[in-house]
Write an enzyme that holds these catalytic residues in place. Structure first.
Site, short mmCIF file in Angstrom:
data_model
loop_
_atom_site.label_atom_id
_atom_site.label_comp_id
_atom_site.label_asym_id
_atom_site.label_seq_id
_atom_site.Cartn_x
_atom_site.Cartn_y
_atom_site.Cartn_z
N ASP A 421 30.45 -79.25 -82.45
CA ASP A 421 31.45 -80.06 -81.75
C ASP A 421 30.90 -81.48 -81.61
O ASP A 421 29.68 -81.69 -81.66
CB ASP A 421 31.72 -79.45 -80.38
CG ASP A 421 32.60 -80.33 -79.51
OD1 ASP A 421 33.66 -80.76 -79.99
OD2 ASP A 421 32.19 -80.61 -78.37
N ASP A 624 35.63 -74.98 -76.90
CA ASP A 624 34.69 -74.42 -77.87
C ASP A 624 34.44 -72.94 -77.64
O ASP A 624 33.85 -72.27 -78.50
CB ASP A 624 33.34 -75.16 -77.78
CG ASP A 624 33.46 -76.64 -78.10
OD1 ASP A 624 34.14 -76.97 -79.08
OD2 ASP A 624 32.87 -77.45 -77.37
#
Length: 731
Positions: A421, A624
């Site tokens: 990420d 996430d």
């Protein structure tokens, strides 16, 4: 191997009683209420009181070790049994070896004297071994104590019968003028086994050193500021959420919270592995147990007790230490059949020697059968992986890397693809003011001052960055007379009589203002990864402000190390492609996926896995969490959300990506260490059992004494633990 007393939660009460007997009359230890006990070889066995493990007979130890450096009660008990009976063992051995040669005593008198000297050794010092051996048969779970109890019991019972009824034995059993007795073998085996347990318990206590050092980080008291202004020192347990606490230079932060006033530099290395002190000022977060190095601070307590970062780290390390590695499951299956096979080999050895061996055939058969039972103790096999896991998780914790379980340690080294990420993982996740650019004829500083004055009424992270930058530059801010927020596009208001508007292109279009005069500068800033905000004053474009999310200091170095290790790096972010590609270019990431939703990240991980890749996912946010849970190994930033950390198998306390390289290296070292231990344990038994059975006798006339077998058995466990402890210092 260590006698670990563990009984499964929910076992019948007689298990508990048997465990008490296993400790004999050893001194009781004072443990906190609510302590949970488990077996290091079988972590699924858990209960709220000491007892014996129904699977391996080892003594239970607390899941979470205590900070007090008290001796293990079992260690004290075994030391006492060993030292009190050691003189008897020495006398029995001396009589057996030298008595017949010196003719100091009549043969029958010597035999009875050996019996009397052996009784306290076998029936008191060795009593825990027989209890655990009996339990193993009751639970149909043969283990090391089965073999030791059978071996020493057979030698002792045979010798007692030979002493009481020597006439019942044929001439083949007579040696040196009497029916051969082996009191010294039983005595020495028990003494050496006790010595092995003492050495092993001492060595194993070192595997929990990391947790004890973490527990020792927390201060015992805190300095609380009362509402009436009086300061008082209170025990840490009396600190509550919302309390104001003062931290003076050189003191440790008591609990997690936020700085209310003051500035200082804090040493967080004990929890994060980061060697440099971190500057803290009003509004910054503090981690309990970190060290205040310079200035005085006042903080507000936000997390206390089990909610602090330190407490969570301790719990995670303890949980990982007690989990079972996939490699251990194979060893458990082997060990289960191994004991039965050893008993079969011992019986085969006994009858083979009795029927086909030289005189005295049955005496040789008995001695070799006992040697097989003793040397084949599966303790080294059982301890091979748990010891490595315990040391590795402790080592990782001191480096700012937390493993959720043993499987994460074993799998991390195998990942070949890392999905990362952007915001909060590659970047800090905290917007920082970059620069202000005014239209020709105006000043950049005035653009920042006006924007910051208006943004004082906003709680948006971008607004916070602008206001903080203006204050750091010493700019005088005016209080907005009117303030209104237009969701998603910006804010408007009046400052010092001037109508201001601050926002994105959509807000400027809504106001009918052209942004063309500053478009080239705005596009250049976006290409660098910055967010661009326009400022309008009294119906005219006044300038632009750039706020960026800077790349984390260690990210370039971490990614370079991971690429050098052969990993494929993939960025997946919800940000726009322009910003994502800008950050990726600075970090030399070739594969970029922008504007992805949580479901898209999950789909990306699954697609890579379908291609045969072993995927690690690194992230910090709620978005996430699905991908972290689905990846082969999820890696969460400790600076991120609890949801992300709960979904991941590895947590980087500091949120520094360099921790991935550290964790991966530790994973490789640990697996190599476990394999070394398993290979040693298998080779030890593969070589030791045939020698003990006497297969070399026709070629070399060598026979292995049961006493030497007992010494080798004890040393095998010590060597496995010693090899595991090397992980504490291996680079």
């Amino acid at each position: 191997m260590t006698p670990h007393q563990a009984t499964q939660a929910g076992q019948h009460r007689h298990h508990h009683q048997a465990g008490d007997h296993a400790h004999g009359d050893g001194p009781a230890s004072v443990v906190p209420d609510g302590t949970i006990y488990t077996c290091p070889m079988h972590p699924e066995v858990r209960q709220d009181h000491p007892g014996s493990c129904p699977k391996c007979g080892m003594a239970l130890e607390p899941v979470l070790p205590g900070l007090a450096e008290e001796d293990n009660p079992e260690l004290r008990d075994f030391q006492r049994r060993f030292w009190w009976t050691l003189p008897f063992t020495a006398l029995v051995t001396a009589l057996a070896m030298f008595g017949p040669r010196l003719h100091a005593l009549e043969v029958r008198t010597q035999t009875w004297l050996e019996l009397l000297l052996s009784l306290p050794i076998v029936l008191w010092a060795g009593w825990p071994f027989f209890v655990r051996g009996w339990q193993s048969m009751l639970h149909r779970s043969p283990n090391m104590w089965t073999l030791i109890a059978l071996g020493t019991g057979a030698a002792f019972v045979y010798s007692v019968v030979a002493t009481l009824m020597p006439q019942a034995f044929p001439d083949a059993f007579i040696s040196m003028g009497r029916v051969a007795v082996y009191f010294e073998a039983a005595a020495v085996i028990i003494s050496l086994t006790l010595l092995g347990q003492v050495l092993e318990l001492r060595a194993r206590s070192q595997t929990s050193a990391a947790i004890k050092s973490l527990l020792g980080l927390a201060p015992k008291t805190a300095r609380r500021l009362r509402a009436d202004g009086v300061e008082e020192d209170v025990p840490l347990a009396h600190v509550h959420v919302g309390d104001l606490l003062r931290i003076r230079p050189g003191e440790k932060v008591p609990v997690d919270g936020t700085v209310i006033e003051g500035e200082s530099a804090l040493d967080e290395s004990m929890l994060t592995g980061e060697p440099l002190p971190v500057s803290k000022r009003a509004g910054d977060k503090l981690i309990g147990a970190t060290l205040n190095t310079s200035g005085a601070l006042v903080m507000r307590a936000e997390r206390v007790g089990a909610g602090t970062v330190l407490a969570q780290i301790v719990q995670m390390v303890a949980q990982a230490q007690r989990s079972k590695a996939p490699m251990q499951r194979m060893a458990d299956v082997v060990a289960g059949y191994f004991v039965l096979a050893v008993v079969g080999i011992a019986m085969l050895s006994f009858f083979a020697w009795g029927v086909f061996g030289p005189e005295p055939r049955w005496v040789f058969g008995l001695i070799n059968a006992v040697a097989v039972l003793i040397i084949a103790c599966p303790c080294a096999l059982g301890l091979a992986t748990p010891m490595s896991i315990m040391v590795a998780t402790g080592r990782g914790a001191t480096q700012g890397v937390l493993f959720r379980d043993a499987a994460a340690i074993e799998h991390l080294r195998r990942i070949d693809t890392l999905v990362i990420d952007k915001t909060g993982t590659l970047t800090t996740g905290r917007p920082v003011f970059d620069r202000a650019i005014a239209v020709p004829g105006s000043f950049d500083g005035e653009v920042l001052r006006l924007a910051a004055s208006l943004d004082q009424g906003s709680e948006h992270p971008l607004a916070e960055a602008i206001v903080q930058a203006a204050r750091e530059r010493g700019l005088s801010l005016d209080k907005p007379g009117r303030f209104e927020s237009s969701s998603g596009i910006g804010v408007r208001g009046v400052v010092a009589g001037r109508e201001l508007a601050l926002g994105n292109t959509a807000l400027m279009q809504q106001l009918g203002l052209a942004v063309e005069p500053l478009r080239p500068q705005a596009e250049a800033l976006r290409a660098e990864g910055a967010s661009v905000i326009y400022l309008a004053a009294d119906g005219k474009l006044a300038g632009i402000l750039a706020v960026s999310d800077p790349v984390k200091a260690g990210a370039p170095e971490a990614l370079a190390a991971l690429r050098a290790a052969g990993l494929r790096i993939v960025m997946a972010t919800g940000d726009g492609l322009t910003t994502a590609r800008s950050v990726a270019a600075r970090l030399h990431i070739d594969e970029v996926h922008g504007e992805v939703k949580p479901a898209d990240k999950l789909r990306l991980v699954e697609q890579l896995q379908a291609q045969g890749r072993i995927v690690g996912m690194a992230g910090d946010g709620i978005n996430d969490a699905p991908a972290l849970a689905s990846a082969d190994v999820g890696i969460a930033m400790g600076t991120g959300t609890d949801v992300a950390m709960n979904s991941a198998q590895v947590t980087l306390v500091k949120g520094d990506l360099r921790g991935i390289a550290v964790a991966r290296a530790l994973s490789a070292l640990t697996v190599r260490n476990m394999r070394q231990n398993l290979v040693f344990a298998f080779l030890y038994n593969a070589l030791g059992i045939p020698i003990a059975a006497g297969v070399l006798y026709p070629l070399t006339a060598w026979l292995l004494s049961p006493m030497i077998a007992a010494l080798a058995m004890s040393l095998s466990s010590a060597s496995v633990i010693g090899n595991a402890l090397r992980l504490r210092t291996t680079r």
